[in-house]
Design a protein around this motif. Structure first.
Motif, PDB file in Angstrom:
ATOM      1  N   ARG A   1      -7.766  -0.150  -2.968  1.00 30.71           N
ATOM      2  CA  ARG A   1      -7.349  -0.521  -1.586  1.00 30.71           C
ATOM      3  C   ARG A   1      -8.283  -1.648  -1.019  1.00 30.71           C
ATOM      4  O   ARG A   1      -7.789  -2.578  -0.362  1.00 30.71           O
TER       5      ARG A   1
ATOM      6  N   ILE B   1       0.902  -1.195  -0.112  1.00 31.33           N
ATOM      7  CA  ILE B   1      -0.044   0.204   0.041  1.00 31.33           C
ATOM      8  C   ILE B   1       0.854   1.299   0.087  1.00 31.33           C
ATOM      9  O   ILE B   1       0.531   2.218  -0.539  1.00 31.33           O
ATOM     10  N   ALA B   2       2.093   1.343   0.705  1.00 28.38           N
ATOM     11  CA  ALA B   2       2.928   2.370   0.690  1.00 28.38           C
ATOM     12  C   ALA B   2       3.789   2.779  -0.586  1.00 28.38           C
ATOM     13  O   ALA B   2       4.215   3.769  -0.881  1.00 28.38           O
ATOM     14  N   LYS B   3       3.664   1.618  -1.667  1.00 27.86           N
ATOM     15  CA  LYS B   3       4.550   1.982  -2.708  1.00 27.86           C
ATOM     16  C   LYS B   3       3.745   1.928  -3.987  1.00 27.86           C
ATOM     17  O   LYS B   3       4.333   2.172  -5.028  1.00 27.86           O
ATOM     18  N   VAL B   4       2.571   1.416  -3.959  1.00 30.02           N
ATOM     19  CA  VAL B   4       1.957   1.449  -5.180  1.00 30.02           C
ATOM     20  C   VAL B   4       0.373   1.594  -5.307  1.00 30.02           C
ATOM     21  O   VAL B   4      -0.194   1.136  -4.068  1.00 30.02           O
ATOM     22  N   TYR B   5      -0.109   2.344  -6.176  1.00 29.97           N
ATOM     23  CA  TYR B   5      -1.634   2.447  -5.908  1.00 29.97           C
ATOM     24  C   TYR B   5      -2.348   1.315  -6.723  1.00 29.97           C
ATOM     25  O   TYR B   5      -2.095   0.975  -7.652  1.00 29.97           O
TER      26      TYR B   5
END
Lengths: 278, 419
Positions: A123, A116-120
């Motif tokens: 969610r 989640i912190a690196k790619v969209y």
């Protein structure tokens, strides 16, 4: 690049939670990613555990043995005229799915933090994948249930047509719970410790070890607020011909629908800040 | 207007740290905070006591289709925050951005790789995470494997890969993305030189194919080679936009010549100040080749931090690292704090050639960077009366290496003359 700019999708990035909200359309476009997320979890579990997929059979089977000895033989709980082992296993199969999916789902966002912190990506795929993965176990343990039905010479009636509806309701119930717990546990890590306790209690307020007919009529309405009562009772009735959830089903469906809508709204309100909170 | 790829208007991102939010990790804290809130409101400084940091503020810019834009700035300038907002990983606090086209972002190499899955399995997983279709990955599978140079290990779990193989595979998958807009963050910082060159080549192809690229790097040489324009961020604000050469020069030259002073004490381990002087303690701005250069670095460790290293990196005028050195090179014990310290490092005479240099300062513990100022200050080395430049000799490169030489008649030819 001669593509006309007007054909390109335009993304607007704005402050506020809604800016990142998912749409069904977006989820549909990302269905392959959903597939791969489920596939990853299955593969990894298969590789990391010595017994692999056998766990999905062992857990409900052993619980059935214990339930049969204590609730069936010693406590002599009624079982709607069906052999007790079959009666309890037909409930444990959907229940085990629900319990696994709910606990899997609660830790899903925290567990996929690095992604989640690196790619969209939408969610919502994360909790969705977490509740779909145990459906594979459900399918496997269902096979065991079929074997036990054959052993007791129980032949399903036309009521079996309703089975997919109850399975669907069970998945939606697990997803509704997961929308809440996964989003809450990003902020409050307590959720992880509270949930196993809640699920344990939940097992006893669901008609797994006993039939819903044991619940006094005047409490039945309150009892029906637990959608798992509908799921378990319905799953069992469509296979074994025991009394179905009847009017409880309407309440169960309404509760799941309300929890889904509210859960989705809550999830939307926090999904934009998942990265900042964790 | 039709060819705008990214339109950023007044974009800002605020983080709240300290008293609020961050400590709401458990329900108990939340309840405790709710109970005391009315009182804190009354207390002097009350709610305002929590520190807010604008990681990015008031950034407005328009990027045209096909632009290859370098995003440069020191640590904490807001580069990564900008990329994260544009990649939709986090929401802005204010302002907005409009993006025309599909975005592929590469903020890390090998995102989502699972150590227990094989290379083959991870290619599909990673590809899907980056937004590729399964059919697309299947079509490009062979090319990915070839680019990553891992043919014989494709069915080995990646936990058995060397870090180089891991990074190569990650980049190889990402290199197959075909978005209209590509956002890349510091991916060249990893991998060996051969692979870095290969990555740069690939990025070069992407840039030339007419796609829009936003590229963050500390490698100024890479920025200058790839980008057509650059954005310079400082403390969250966009301070300069323009052609690459002048923006990079502004960035590298922007810091105080001859001295560096931290803006404020943060309460964290940090470099407070640094300056250059000669051996007698006089400030130096244009040292001569023949002169030793003493760099004094003041730093503070507010808490105990055993094993702390302090180091400098000398960069060329275009940002290429020339060499680095740290206190353990001299076999000195590491300070552990708490307290303020001063480190002195002397660059020996006749080691740097004439030219402009930048100095990066770093404070770290193995594995954790505590403070990095890159670049902190600049200086120019003068040829002076150095024998290295006798008879107007020109010298290439950045450093002088003392080499042993001998020039003698060849023995064979001498023997040949005898026969």
């Amino acid at each position: 690049m001669s593509a006309r700019p007007s054909t390109l999708p335009v993304t607007h990035i704005r402050p506020g939670a809604r800016a990142m909200s998912f749409t069904l359309d977006e989820v549909w476009h990302a269905r392959e990613l959903l597939y791969f997320l489920v596939w990853r979890d299955i593969k990894v579990r298969y590789k990391q555990t010595a017994l692999g997929i056998a766990w999905s059979v062992l857990q409900p089977f052993l619980t059935m043995v214990v339930f049969t000895i204590f609730f069936g033989r010693l406590a002599k709980l009624p079982s709607d005229g069906v052999p007790y082992p079959l009666f309890s296993l037909a409930a444990l199969v959907p229940w085990t799915y629900f319990a696994t999916a709910a606990s899997n789902g609660a830790s899903s966002l925290v567990g996929n933090q690095h992604l989640i912190a690196k790619v969209y990506f939408p969610r919502i795929l994360v909790p969705l994948a977490a509740v779909l993965m145990p459906a594979v176990d459900l399918a496997v343990s269902f096979g065991m249930l079929v074997v036990l039905m054959a052993w007791y010479h129980v032949v399903p009636t036309a009521a079996i047509a309703a089975l997919p509806l109850y399975v669907g309701l069970g998945i939606l119930a697990a997803f509704a719970v997961t929308l809440w717990t996964s989003a809450l546990s990003v902020r409050y890590r307590d959720a992880r410790y509270v949930l196993p306790f809640v699920i344990q209690i939940w097992l006893f307020i669901s008609p797994v070890a006993y039939p819903a007919s044991m619940v006094p009529e005047r409490w039945r309405l309150l009892y029906a607020l637990n959608p798992m009562a509908t799921v378990v009772e319905g799953f069992r009735s469509s296979l074994l011909g025991t009394p179905g959830p009847g009017s409880m089903a309407a309440i169960g469906v309404a509760v799941v629908a309300a929890a889904l809508v509210a859960g989705a709204a809550y999830f939307r309100s926090v999904e934009g800040s998942i990265v900042d909170l964790a | 207007m039709a060819d705008v790829a990214i339109k950023i208007s007044g974009l800002g991102k605020r983080y709240t740290i300290g008293a609020r939010e961050q400590q709401y990790d458990t329900l108990r804290d939340r309840i405790a905070a709710a109970a005391t809130r009315p009182f804190r409101r009354l207390a002097p400084g009350g709610l305002g006591a929590s520190t807010t940091i604008w990681a990015l503020q008031d950034v407005t810019h328009e990027i045209r289709r096909g632009d290859v834009v370098g995003v440069i700035g020191g640590n904490g300038a807001g580069k990564s925050t900008l990329l994260k907002i544009l990649s939709r990983i986090t929401t802005p606090t204010e302002g907005e951005a409009e993006i025309h086209g599909r975005v592929g972002s590469l903020l890390e190499v090998g995102t989502g790789f699972h150590p227990d899955l094989t290379g083959r399995e991870n290619i599909f997983l990673n590809g899907a995470i980056l937004g590729m279709r399964k059919a697309e990955i299947e079509r490009k599978f062979d090319e990915i494997v070839r680019f990553a140079e891992i043919e014989e290990f494709i069915d080995t779990p990646v936990k058995h890969y060397s870090s180089g193989m891991y990074v190569r595979l990650g980049f190889a998958v990402a290199a197959q993305m075909e978005p209209e807009i590509l956002i890349v963050d510091e991916v060249l910082a990893v991998g060996d030189v051969h692979f870095q060159r290969k990555c740069l080549g690939k990025l070069d192809d992407v840039a030339r194919s007419g796609r829009t690229v936003l590229f963050v790097s500390h490698n100024m040489a890479a920025i200058q080679r790839l980008c057509t324009s650059a954005m310079l961020l400082q403390r969250g604000r966009l301070v300069r936009v323009g052609d690459v050469r002048s923006t990079v020069a502004a960035y590298l030259g922007g810091e105080a010549r001859g001295g560096f002073v931290a803006a404020a004490r943060t309460g964290e381990p940090q470099i407070l100040s640094a300056d250059l002087e000669d051996v007698t303690g006089r400030p130096l701005e244009n040292p001569a080749c023949t002169e030793p250069i003493v760099c004094r670095i003041q730093f503070t460790l507010p808490h105990r931090a055993p094993g702390t290293r302090v180091g400098i990196g000398v960069l060329s005028c275009d940002g290429v690292p020339v060499f680095t050195t740290n206190n353990t090179d001299a076999g000195l014990p590491c300070p552990s704090g708490p307290g303020d310290f001063e480190a002195r490092v002397t660059i020996p005479p006749n080691s740097l050639l004439a030219g402009d240099f930048h100095l990066a300062l770093c404070l770290w513990n193995p594995g954790v960077i505590l403070d990095l100022q890159e670049p902190a200050l600049s200086f120019s080395v003068d040829a002076g009366r150095s024998p290295l430049y006798a008879e107007n000799a020109t010298r290439k490169g950045y450093v002088h290496v003392e080499c042993a030489w001998s020039v003698t008649p060849r023995i064979e030819s001498a023997a040949g003359m005898l026969s």
